[in-house]
Each structure stands twice: as structure tokens, then as C-alpha cells.
Scaffold this active site. Structure first.
Site, PDB file in Angstrom:
ATOM      1  N   LYS A  54       0.816  -1.199   0.000  1.00  0.00           N
ATOM      2  CA  LYS A  54       0.000   0.000   0.000  1.00  0.00           C
ATOM      3  C   LYS A  54       0.858   1.262   0.000  1.00  0.00           C
ATOM      4  O   LYS A  54       0.356   2.360  -0.204  1.00  0.00           O
ATOM      5  CB  LYS A  54      -0.879   0.040   1.271  1.00  0.00           C
ATOM      6  CG  LYS A  54      -1.773  -1.138   1.456  1.00  0.00           C
ATOM      7  CD  LYS A  54      -2.408  -1.049   2.892  1.00  0.00           C
ATOM      8  CE  LYS A  54      -2.970  -2.398   3.273  1.00  0.00           C
ATOM      9  NZ  LYS A  54      -3.260  -2.470   4.705  1.00  0.00           N
ATOM     10  N   GLY A  55       2.135   1.090   0.264  1.00  0.00           N
ATOM     11  CA  GLY A  55       3.010   2.232   0.535  1.00  0.00           C
ATOM     12  C   GLY A  55       3.122   3.258  -0.577  1.00  0.00           C
ATOM     13  O   GLY A  55       3.395   4.423  -0.327  1.00  0.00           O
ATOM     14  N   GLU A 110       7.264   2.427  -6.320  1.00  0.00           N
ATOM     15  CA  GLU A 110       7.466   1.931  -4.952  1.00  0.00           C
ATOM     16  C   GLU A 110       7.610   3.107  -3.988  1.00  0.00           C
ATOM     17  O   GLU A 110       7.990   4.211  -4.391  1.00  0.00           O
ATOM     18  CB  GLU A 110       8.757   1.090  -4.899  1.00  0.00           C
ATOM     19  CG  GLU A 110       8.534  -0.396  -4.749  1.00  0.00           C
ATOM     20  CD  GLU A 110       7.976  -0.829  -3.391  1.00  0.00           C
ATOM     21  OE1 GLU A 110       7.342  -0.009  -2.679  1.00  0.00           O
ATOM     22  OE2 GLU A 110       8.160  -2.001  -3.047  1.00  0.00           O
ATOM     23  N   ASP A 111       7.351   2.826  -2.715  1.00  0.00           N
ATOM     24  CA  ASP A 111       7.571   3.861  -1.703  1.00  0.00           C
ATOM     25  C   ASP A 111       9.046   3.964  -1.334  1.00  0.00           C
ATOM     26  O   ASP A 111       9.608   5.044  -1.258  1.00  0.00           O
ATOM     27  CB  ASP A 111       6.709   3.602  -0.451  1.00  0.00           C
ATOM     28  CG  ASP A 111       6.857   2.193   0.117  1.00  0.00           C
ATOM     29  OD1 ASP A 111       7.572   1.352  -0.470  1.00  0.00           O
ATOM     30  OD2 ASP A 111       6.238   1.919   1.168  1.00  0.00           O
ATOM     31  N   ASP A 114      14.700  -0.428   0.483  1.00  0.00           N
ATOM     32  CA  ASP A 114      15.432  -0.514   1.744  1.00  0.00           C
ATOM     33  C   ASP A 114      16.521  -1.582   1.565  1.00  0.00           C
ATOM     34  O   ASP A 114      17.564  -1.295   0.991  1.00  0.00           O
ATOM     35  CB  ASP A 114      14.405  -0.842   2.835  1.00  0.00           C
ATOM     36  CG  ASP A 114      14.965  -0.835   4.238  1.00  0.00           C
ATOM     37  OD1 ASP A 114      15.933  -0.111   4.484  1.00  0.00           O
ATOM     38  OD2 ASP A 114      14.435  -1.560   5.099  1.00  0.00           O
ATOM     39  N   PHE A 163      13.968   4.714  10.179  1.00  0.00           N
ATOM     40  CA  PHE A 163      12.675   4.159   9.789  1.00  0.00           C
ATOM     41  C   PHE A 163      11.684   5.305   9.661  1.00  0.00           C
ATOM     42  O   PHE A 163      11.369   5.986  10.636  1.00  0.00           O
ATOM     43  CB  PHE A 163      12.176   3.116  10.790  1.00  0.00           C
ATOM     44  CG  PHE A 163      11.074   2.292  10.213  1.00  0.00           C
ATOM     45  CD1 PHE A 163      11.359   1.192   9.417  1.00  0.00           C
ATOM     46  CD2 PHE A 163       9.746   2.642  10.419  1.00  0.00           C
ATOM     47  CE1 PHE A 163      10.337   0.445   8.842  1.00  0.00           C
ATOM     48  CE2 PHE A 163       8.724   1.902   9.842  1.00  0.00           C
ATOM     49  CZ  PHE A 163       9.016   0.803   9.055  1.00  0.00           C
ATOM     50  N   VAL A 164      11.226   5.549   8.454  1.00  0.00           N
ATOM     51  CA  VAL A 164      10.415   6.736   8.185  1.00  0.00           C
ATOM     52  C   VAL A 164       8.947   6.389   7.991  1.00  0.00           C
ATOM     53  O   VAL A 164       8.604   5.264   7.611  1.00  0.00           O
ATOM     54  CB  VAL A 164      10.946   7.511   6.947  1.00  0.00           C
ATOM     55  CG1 VAL A 164      12.315   8.101   7.244  1.00  0.00           C
ATOM     56  CG2 VAL A 164      10.991   6.620   5.713  1.00  0.00           C
ATOM     57  N   ARG A 176       0.230   6.587   7.461  1.00  0.00           N
ATOM     58  CA  ARG A 176       0.371   6.705   6.008  1.00  0.00           C
ATOM     59  C   ARG A 176      -0.145   8.057   5.520  1.00  0.00           C
ATOM     60  O   ARG A 176       0.263   8.546   4.477  1.00  0.00           O
ATOM     61  CB  ARG A 176      -0.424   5.600   5.306  1.00  0.00           C
ATOM     62  CG  ARG A 176       0.124   4.199   5.510  1.00  0.00           C
ATOM     63  CD  ARG A 176      -0.573   3.231   4.561  1.00  0.00           C
ATOM     64  NE  ARG A 176      -0.394   1.841   4.926  1.00  0.00           N
ATOM     65  CZ  ARG A 176       0.648   1.085   4.581  1.00  0.00           C
ATOM     66  NH1 ARG A 176       1.623   1.605   3.870  1.00  0.00           N
ATOM     67  NH2 ARG A 176       0.715  -0.172   4.940  1.00  0.00           N
TER      68      ARG A 176
END
Ligand code: IMP
Ligand code: MG
Length: 187
Positions: A54-55, A110-111, A114, A163-164, A176
Site C-alpha cells: 500500500k506504501g 514503490e515507496d 530498503d 525508519f520513516v 500513512r
């Protein structure tokens, strides 16, 4: 743009890393770049913007409105097993595309990249479906955490190893809908 509601306008308890304005400026640039790069291909109706749920939803909805070409939107649902903040590299498709992508030009949105495991798996999976081209557009990249070499064709921002949350990114499915990108104070 109208102001966001009070609760998600204030950065507390987060440190704001990328403001809503800075995001908007970068999204405009990425949209202009995509518009230039896909101008000749889009007339065929074969350009698919593929959001990873969902990002990427917030980013994608802003981005596609900055692309001045006809594009088809689709989504794919992916989940990484394991701890919420550590990618295990084991990936499962939870929701598939609604239309085949063979012979089409796919832009994966994509969000964040990582460790790179999720995108690596996804791109390998999509390649087996014989699209004419696949490019990757990611809002964020955390190069310090890379365990896979991923080529990002369109990148919003490189960030430090924090971590954002916000602008589509979550921690345990929350935050979100923050309009900026931030990290938890003290983390
Ligand atoms: P990977 O480690 O590249 O496989 O990242 C997989 C997924 O973990 C991303 O698509 C995000 O959904 C999530 N993720 C990684 N880092 C962050 C972060 O800093 N905030 C929120 N989600 C993250
Ligand atoms: Mg994701």
C-alpha cells in the site's frame, strides 16, 4: 492546496525529514521526467503505471497527475514476511494485476527501496510476464541498508538509515496519511 487537518499537520512526535512542499517539488520533477521519457511510447496506450500496495498509493496518486500522457494504472499487493521493520527477503504476492503486461511498458512505483529484497523479487516476477520494458520509480532509497543491488531509474530522495513514516509509508499500518515524511523522535 488546502491545509491538512490539524492532527496530521503537526510533526510531533516525529522529526520532519522531508516537507510536504519538498515532496511536491520533487514529484513535479519526476512527473516531468516521465512525461519526456515516455512521450513517444504513450500514444500506443501501452504504458502501465504499476503501484506497489500500500506504501506507494499516496506518491503514485500525486505522481500520475504530473504525467502529461495517457497511462494505465494498476496495482500489485506484496507482503514481506517477518518483523514489521526488517525485510526478511521472503515475499508473497497478496493481490495480482488486473490485466496482463506482456508487450507493455511498465513503470513500477514503490515507496522505498530498503534492503532491496522486495523490489528484487517483484522485478524478477514481473519480467517473467514479458513486458516490453520495466523501469523502477521509487520515492525513497536507503542505500546504507542495501543487501541487493537495485537500479532505480527514477528516484525521489536518498535518505539516511532511519525508519520513516508518512506520505504512504507506515509503521504498523499507521501514519500513512501524514503529508510529510518523518521519523520517530529519538529513533
Ligand atoms: P525492502 O527491505 O527493500 O525489501 O523493503 C520492503 C518494504 O519495507 C518497503 O516496500 C516498505 O514497505 C517497507 N519499509 C522499508 N523501510 C521502511 C521505512 O523506513 N518506513 C516504512 N516502511 C519501510
Ligand atoms: Mg512497500
Amino acid at each position: 492546496m488546502a491545509d491538512a487537518p490539524a492532527w496530521n499537520r503537526h510533526p510531533d512526535p516525529f522529526v520532519e525529514l522531508i516537507s510536504a512542499d519538498a515532496i511536491a517539488r520533487r514529484v513535479n520533477e519526476l512527473g516531468a521526467q516521465l512525461t519526456a521519457d515516455y512521450r513517444d511510447l504513450a500514444a500506443s496506450g501501452d504504458v502501465v503505471v504499476l503501484g506497489v500496495l500500500k506504501g506507494s498509493v499516496v506518491f503514485m496518486s500525486d505522481l500520475v497527475r504530473r504525467v502529461g500522457l495517457p497511462v494505465y494504472l494498476d496495482f500489485i499487493g506484496i507482503s514481506s514476511y517477518g518483523d514489521a521493520t526488517v525485510s526478511s527477503g521472503v515475499v508473497q504476492i497478496t493481490q495480482d494485476l488486473t490485466r496482463p503486461i506482456d508487450g507493455r511498458h511498465v513503470i513500477v512505483v514503490e515507496d522505498i527501496v530498503d534492503t532491496g529484497h522486495t523490489v528484487h523479487y517483484l522485478l524478477e516476477n514481473l519480467a517473467t510476464r514479458r513486458p516490453t520494458s520495466i523501469k523502477l520509480c521509487s520515492l525513497l532509497h536507503k542505500p546504507e541498508r542495501a543487501e541487493r543491488t537495485i537500479h532505480i531509474d527514477y528516484l525521489g530522495f536518498t535518505i539516511a538509515n532511519k525508519f520513516v513514516v508518512g506520505y504512504g509509508l507506515d509503521i504498523a499500518q499507521q501514519y500513512r496519511n501524514l503529508p510529510f515524511i518523518g521519523y520517530v523522535k529519538g529513533s
